[in-house]
Design an enzyme around this catalytic site. Structure first.
Site, PDB file in Angstrom:
ATOM      1  N   GLY A   7      28.625  27.404   1.607  1.00  0.00           N
ATOM      2  CA  GLY A   7      27.857  25.653   0.827  1.00  0.00           C
ATOM      3  C   GLY A   7      27.980  24.754   1.733  1.00  0.00           C
ATOM      4  O   GLY A   7      29.104  23.634   1.756  1.00  0.00           O
ATOM      5  N   MET A  12      32.281  19.276   0.073  1.00  0.00           N
ATOM      6  CA  MET A  12      33.524  20.170   0.370  1.00  0.00           C
ATOM      7  C   MET A  12      33.858  20.248   1.908  1.00  0.00           C
ATOM      8  O   MET A  12      34.373  21.319   2.299  1.00  0.00           O
ATOM      9  CB  MET A  12      34.342  20.660  -0.320  1.00  0.00           C
ATOM     10  N   GLU A  33      23.796  27.968   3.474  1.00  0.00           N
ATOM     11  CA  GLU A  33      23.498  27.160   2.383  1.00  0.00           C
ATOM     12  C   GLU A  33      22.767  27.724   1.858  1.00  0.00           C
ATOM     13  O   GLU A  33      22.039  29.213   1.944  1.00  0.00           O
ATOM     14  CB  GLU A  33      22.744  26.158   3.061  1.00  0.00           C
ATOM     15  N   GLY A  97      37.857  28.420  -3.670  1.00  0.00           N
ATOM     16  CA  GLY A  97      38.075  26.777  -3.917  1.00  0.00           C
ATOM     17  C   GLY A  97      37.525  26.828  -5.242  1.00  0.00           C
ATOM     18  O   GLY A  97      37.352  25.429  -6.336  1.00  0.00           O
ATOM     19  N   HIS A 154      37.519  12.006 -12.631  1.00  0.00           N
ATOM     20  CA  HIS A 154      36.717  12.752 -11.216  1.00  0.00           C
ATOM     21  C   HIS A 154      35.762  11.985 -10.764  1.00  0.00           C
ATOM     22  O   HIS A 154      34.825  11.384 -12.460  1.00  0.00           O
ATOM     23  CB  HIS A 154      36.804  13.876 -10.957  1.00  0.00           C
ATOM     24  N   HIS A 155      35.228  11.518  -9.845  1.00  0.00           N
ATOM     25  CA  HIS A 155      33.808  11.348  -9.783  1.00  0.00           C
ATOM     26  C   HIS A 155      32.209  11.657 -10.474  1.00  0.00           C
ATOM     27  O   HIS A 155      32.933  12.520 -11.009  1.00  0.00           O
ATOM     28  CB  HIS A 155      33.500  11.495  -8.166  1.00  0.00           C
ATOM     29  N   LYS A 158      30.997  15.340 -10.691  1.00  0.00           N
ATOM     30  CA  LYS A 158      31.227  16.380 -11.169  1.00  0.00           C
ATOM     31  C   LYS A 158      30.875  17.207 -12.239  1.00  0.00           C
ATOM     32  O   LYS A 158      30.757  16.214 -13.278  1.00  0.00           O
ATOM     33  CB  LYS A 158      33.072  16.339 -11.003  1.00  0.00           C
TER      34      LYS A 158
HETATM   35  P1  NAD Z   1      28.379  19.915  -3.832  1.00  0.00           P
HETATM   36  O1  NAD Z   1      27.888  20.444  -4.690  1.00  0.00           O
HETATM   37  O2  NAD Z   1      28.473  18.763  -3.127  1.00  0.00           O
HETATM   38  O3  NAD Z   1      28.301  21.432  -2.755  1.00  0.00           O
HETATM   39  C1  NAD Z   1      28.147  22.596  -2.958  1.00  0.00           C
HETATM   40  C2  NAD Z   1      27.662  23.382  -2.041  1.00  0.00           C
HETATM   41  O4  NAD Z   1      27.863  24.008  -2.662  1.00  0.00           O
HETATM   42  C3  NAD Z   1      26.179  22.775  -1.683  1.00  0.00           C
HETATM   43  O5  NAD Z   1      25.440  22.487  -0.610  1.00  0.00           O
HETATM   44  C4  NAD Z   1      25.307  23.698  -2.432  1.00  0.00           C
HETATM   45  O6  NAD Z   1      23.785  23.576  -2.175  1.00  0.00           O
HETATM   46  C5  NAD Z   1      26.593  25.078  -2.305  1.00  0.00           C
HETATM   47  N1  NAD Z   1      26.159  26.094  -3.003  1.00  0.00           N
HETATM   48  C6  NAD Z   1      25.359  26.331  -3.258  1.00  0.00           C
HETATM   49  N2  NAD Z   1      24.942  28.000  -4.161  1.00  0.00           N
HETATM   50  C7  NAD Z   1      25.177  28.647  -2.864  1.00  0.00           C
HETATM   51  C8  NAD Z   1      24.943  29.759  -2.543  1.00  0.00           C
HETATM   52  N3  NAD Z   1      24.440  30.725  -3.478  1.00  0.00           N
HETATM   53  N4  NAD Z   1      24.639  30.486  -0.956  1.00  0.00           N
HETATM   54  C9  NAD Z   1      25.435  29.139  -0.290  1.00  0.00           C
HETATM   55  N5  NAD Z   1      25.915  27.682  -0.674  1.00  0.00           N
HETATM   56  C10 NAD Z   1      25.486  27.920  -1.781  1.00  0.00           C
HETATM   57  O7  NAD Z   1      30.615  20.445  -4.336  1.00  0.00           O
HETATM   58  P2  NAD Z   1      31.355  19.826  -4.245  1.00  0.00           P
HETATM   59  O8  NAD Z   1      31.748  18.407  -4.183  1.00  0.00           O
HETATM   60  O9  NAD Z   1      31.596  20.374  -2.303  1.00  0.00           O
HETATM   61  O10 NAD Z   1      32.278  21.285  -4.782  1.00  0.00           O
HETATM   62  C11 NAD Z   1      32.295  22.518  -4.766  1.00  0.00           C
HETATM   63  C12 NAD Z   1      33.081  23.022  -5.425  1.00  0.00           C
HETATM   64  O11 NAD Z   1      35.020  22.948  -5.222  1.00  0.00           O
HETATM   65  C13 NAD Z   1      33.057  22.635  -7.215  1.00  0.00           C
HETATM   66  O12 NAD Z   1      33.152  24.102  -7.700  1.00  0.00           O
HETATM   67  C14 NAD Z   1      34.566  21.957  -7.064  1.00  0.00           C
HETATM   68  O13 NAD Z   1      34.337  21.755  -8.674  1.00  0.00           O
HETATM   69  C15 NAD Z   1      35.525  22.715  -6.870  1.00  0.00           C
HETATM   70  N6  NAD Z   1      36.372  21.709  -5.423  1.00  0.00           N
HETATM   71  C16 NAD Z   1      37.701  22.601  -5.470  1.00  0.00           C
HETATM   72  C17 NAD Z   1      39.094  22.119  -4.751  1.00  0.00           C
HETATM   73  C18 NAD Z   1      39.594  22.655  -4.328  1.00  0.00           C
HETATM   74  O14 NAD Z   1      40.551  22.341  -3.693  1.00  0.00           O
HETATM   75  N7  NAD Z   1      39.550  23.662  -5.184  1.00  0.00           N
HETATM   76  C19 NAD Z   1      39.058  20.431  -4.506  1.00  0.00           C
HETATM   77  C20 NAD Z   1      37.638  19.563  -4.467  1.00  0.00           C
HETATM   78  C21 NAD Z   1      36.277  20.432  -4.623  1.00  0.00           C
END
Ligand code: NAD
Length: 265
Positions: A7, A12, A33, A97, A154-155, A158
């Site tokens: 991803g 993130m 991706e 994460g 959150h933003h 989410k």
């Molecule tokens: P986002 O939608 O911007 O990014 C997710 C990415 O994953 C996208 O680019 C999407 O195309 C890709 N993706 C989805 N399925 C996929 C697959 N099967 N193979 C490859 N890529 C794939 O979301 P984000 O804001 O970056 O958040 C992602 C996750 O991280 C959420 O669940 C969010 O809540 C979590 N998060 C966790 C923490 C932490 O500290 N644990 C902090 C921030 C966000």
């Protein structure tokens, strides 16, 4: 250590690529991706706004696992659970994460963790993990005369609610009190709800703008109130924690670990 990012074009994902490129002791193995994504074939380092790496964003998570000693995944629950199975074949450490994981996803992670090291945490920041410890401690000391409410914001992008961190805070409070969060939690209130049940752990969710992540645990009693608050102002804290977890997990035996293990809390 070679670290791959699943991803890598996400909000993130880009932060994680930048952090791997900046951190000592690791190099970027690559990024992948979703198949069909517009970002396939682009340079993950350029996407992250850092530098050209000579790598290209791939569409095959299996190939990324083959090239990596550790893989970090901040995507969606179904993808993270499916990717965990790829970690077994390679013997790579897997850092998750992604939030919003359900019981079935956790079952998969527990099975996979018998064969490789997995670190899973709804929030990878050091500050939030300290807040988890404080919440557990306060809940244990204060008891049920103090109503516990967990408020998060959150933003606007989410997609899950309450946040994984809010639920983790609820679990810490429940643990401190010695109760089962599933039975005690009050996740939605709407309409004529009646009075608050003694012992409930309540949740309230706000969404808007570009808020990175605010969490407050309120302990409210007759005549006084304690509020423990953490405010994230940059997503870098999560990426930094995730890369720290990957470096930590590299030489650990199979198991399902949390950030509390990584930070030695
Ligand atoms: P986002 O939608 O911007 O990014 C997710 C990415 O994953 C996208 O680019 C999407 O195309 C890709 N993706 C989805 N399925 C996929 C697959 N099967 N193979 C490859 N890529 C794939 O979301 P984000 O804001 O970056 O958040 C992602 C996750 O991280 C959420 O669940 C969010 O809540 C979590 N998060 C966790 C923490 C932490 O500290 N644990 C902090 C921030 C966000």
């Amino acid at each position: 250590m070679k670290i791959g990012i699943v991803g890598c074009a996400g909000r993130m994902g880009r932060m994680l690529v930048a952090e791997v490129l900046a951190a000592d002791g690791c190099e970027l193995a690559g990024g992948c991706e979703l198949a069909g994504s517009d970002f396939l074939g682009l340079d993950p380092g350029e996407l992250a706004g850092v530098k050209a790496t000579g790598l290209t964003v791939g569409g095959d998570a299996g190939a990324l696992f083959q090239a990596s000693d550790a893989v970090i995944d901040f995507t969606v629950p179904a993808a993270s659970a499916a990717n965990a199975l790829l970690a077994v074949g390679r013997g790579a450490a897997f850092i998750i994460g992604t939030t919003g994981l359900g019981a079935e996803h956790m079952k998969t992670l527990r099975q996979v963790s018998e064969k490789c090291a997995i670190v899973q945490a709804a929030n990878m920041s050091v500050g939030v993990n300290v807040l988890l410890g404080l919440t557990k401690q306060a809940a244990g000391i204060l008891g049920e005369d103090y109503d516990i409410e967990i408020v998060e914001m959150h933003h606007r992008h989410k997609v899950d609610a309450p946040s994984g961190t809010a639920l983790a805070l609820g679990a810490a409070a429940a643990e401190g009190r010695g109760v089962d969060l599933e039975k005690a939690s009050q996740r939605v209130r709407d309409g004529h709800t009646g009075a608050r049940n003694r012992g409930d752990i309540g949740f309230a969710t706000l969404r808007g703008g570009d808020v990175v992540g605010d969490h407050t645990v309120v302990f409210a009693a007759e005549g006084e109130r304690i509020e423990l608050t953490h405010k994230a102002s940059s997503r870098e804290i999560f990426a930094r924690g995730a890369v720290r977890a990957a470096l930590w997990a590299g030489d650990k035996p199979p198991g399902l670990y949390t950030m509390r293990d990584v930070l030695g809390l």
